[in-house]
Design an enzyme around this catalytic site. Structure first.
Site, PDB file in Angstrom:
ATOM      1  N   ASP A 200     -13.350  -2.789   3.280  1.00 50.22           N
ATOM      2  CA  ASP A 200     -14.466  -2.262   2.476  1.00 50.22           C
ATOM      3  C   ASP A 200     -15.469  -3.374   2.185  1.00 50.22           C
ATOM      4  O   ASP A 200     -16.680  -3.159   2.205  1.00 50.22           O
ATOM      5  CB  ASP A 200     -13.956  -1.687   1.137  1.00 50.22           C
TER       6      ASP A 200
ATOM      7  N   TYR B 246       0.817  -1.216   0.000  1.00 53.86           N
ATOM      8  CA  TYR B 246       0.000   0.000   0.000  1.00 53.86           C
ATOM      9  C   TYR B 246       0.851   1.266   0.000  1.00 53.86           C
ATOM     10  O   TYR B 246       0.441   2.307  -0.499  1.00 53.86           O
ATOM     11  CB  TYR B 246      -0.918  -0.012   1.226  1.00 53.86           C
TER      12      TYR B 246
ATOM     13  N   LYS C 118      -1.099 -14.260   1.747  1.00 56.34           N
ATOM     14  CA  LYS C 118      -0.986 -14.865   0.412  1.00 56.34           C
ATOM     15  C   LYS C 118       0.395 -15.523   0.348  1.00 56.34           C
ATOM     16  O   LYS C 118       1.152 -15.343  -0.625  1.00 56.34           O
ATOM     17  CB  LYS C 118      -1.161 -13.768  -0.662  1.00 56.34           C
TER      18      LYS C 118
ATOM     19  N   ASP D 274      -7.032  -3.119   3.495  1.00 57.12           N
ATOM     20  CA  ASP D 274      -7.762  -2.031   2.838  1.00 57.12           C
ATOM     21  C   ASP D 274      -8.959  -2.597   2.083  1.00 57.12           C
ATOM     22  O   ASP D 274     -10.092  -2.126   2.202  1.00 57.12           O
ATOM     23  CB  ASP D 274      -6.785  -1.341   1.871  1.00 57.12           C
TER      24      ASP D 274
ATOM     25  N   ASP E 279      -7.646 -14.556  -1.092  1.00 52.02           N
ATOM     26  CA  ASP E 279      -8.720 -14.717  -2.081  1.00 52.02           C
ATOM     27  C   ASP E 279      -9.837 -15.599  -1.530  1.00 52.02           C
ATOM     28  O   ASP E 279     -11.034 -15.300  -1.678  1.00 52.02           O
ATOM     29  CB  ASP E 279      -8.184 -15.253  -3.430  1.00 52.02           C
TER      30      ASP E 279
END
Ligand code: ATP
Length: 334
Positions: A234, A124, A173, A230, A206
């Site tokens: 959301d 990020y 991940k 992030d 995922d």
């Protein structure tokens, strides 16, 4: 001595939701003194600086800030103000809770998830970002450290313990990003061993997204790296009725800055229809942080009841009210 809060009203819908929220906090009789300081587009206009030194000084002095959304101008070499604030005050844990509320037309009931997002490193930050001269190749560096992973994971487990939660899920991940995400996972597993009373689960990012939208009750506390946090936070906001209900806290060792998850919402700015609840739920987090739990519970209860009774609520929750009527309805229940 009364607590002084640095207040940054922010850009776009910021001033509208901030003035409504301060009215609610005044009605709650918290005894706060507010020090209004500038950042973002207003500050750039008035002082030629997106983040004036006086603002930083105020936050340093008061150690607690309530902040509206800030817009960083696109291009012109400006760095994100939010990222800069997190970095300057070493606000390493970004804590984003979502809870289902009766009265919202969301797809699920019984969602109660806190995402703890690492806030100071990772993809990020886009460190050393470069675009080649021909414009065909872009690159940036992703740095994960043992220190960053350790302290954010410890924060998540301590939070789980303090709030009587039962499970922390480490989201990563590491199967593909073997070094960076691998280090986060290794360090987080080590930290988890210090908390045998709390169940520790691991999930690839995922798969986490899929499971969140199919079976969100599987999750309790999630801890993850910056960019994944992030996105996931959301997604979680969407599970409970949208960004108008998603609060957030940026926690460091010395300073805490409280800000809703949403941005400045330029599409609805100036129309007085923004939902003030994300910022008010952020204030609930701030009250808990200041060990004012009685006021935090009272404010949370008033917000929940107002939404459950759908009294004067804003259009994002399919209501006919506006920012101020929503705040009035909450005040009437305090
Ligand atoms: P950023 O890049 O800062 O996240 P953005 O434009 O991508 O900004 P938001 O500003 O958060 O994202 O807005 C996303 C959508 O959610 C917009 O349609 C906006 O109107 C809506 N929205 C955001 N906050 C609120 C709010 N408090 N009340 C109602 N709608 C909101």
């Amino acid at each position: 001595m009364s607590q002084t809060i640095s207040v940054i009203s922010g850009d776009g819908i910021g001033p509208e939701i901030m003035s409504a929220s301060i009215r609610v906090l005044d009605a709650l009789d918290c005894g706060f003194t507010y020090e209004y300081v500038e950042a973002g587009l207003n500050a750039l206009d008035q002082h030629g600086d997106l983040l004036p030194e006086a603002t930083l000084e105020s936050i340093r002095r008061n150690r607690v800030a309530l902040k509206g959304p800030l817009t960083t101008p696109v291009g012109m070499g400006f760095r994100s103000i939010n990222v800069t604030l997190r970095e300057l005050f070493d606000l390493y844990a970004n804590v984003r809770p979502v809870v289902s509320m009766p009265g919202t037309h969301s797809r699920f009931d019984g969602v109660d998830i806190i995402t703890v997002r690492e806030n100071t490193e990772g993809a990020y930050l886009a460190a050393d970002a470069l675009l080649s001269e021909d414009g065909n190749t872009a690159e940036s560096k992703m740095v994960i450290t043992r220190k960053g992973s350790e302290r954010v994971t410890r924060y998540a487990f301590e939070l789980a313990r303090r709030t009587s939660r039962r499970k922390v899920t480490l989201v990563h991940k590491a199967n593909i990003l073997k070094t960076v995400s691998g280090l986060f996972l290794d360090v987080s597993r080590e930290v988890a061993k210090d908390y045998p009373d709390i169940e520790c689960a691991e999930m690839i990012v995922d798969a986490t997204c899929m499971k969140l939208v199919m079976d969100p009750q599987l999750f309790d506390v999630i801890v993850t790296t910056n960019l994944f946090g992030d996105i996931i936070s959301d997604l979680c906001a969407g599970l409970v009725g949208g960004l108008g209900l998603a609060p957030g806290a940026n926690i460091g060792k010395e300073v805490a800055i409280f800000e809703a998850v949403h941005g400045s919402a330029p599409d609805i700015a100036g129309r007085k229809i923004a939902n003030p609840c994300a910022l008010l739920l952020t204030a609930v987090q701030m009250l808990s942080h200041l060990e004012m739990q009685e006021q935090a519970d009272r404010l949370h209860g008033a917000i929940t009841n107002t939404i459950a009774e759908r009294d004067r609520i804003t259009p994002d929750l399919a209501g006919n009210g506006n920012t101020d009527s929503f705040a009035d309805a909450i005040i009437s229940r305090l």
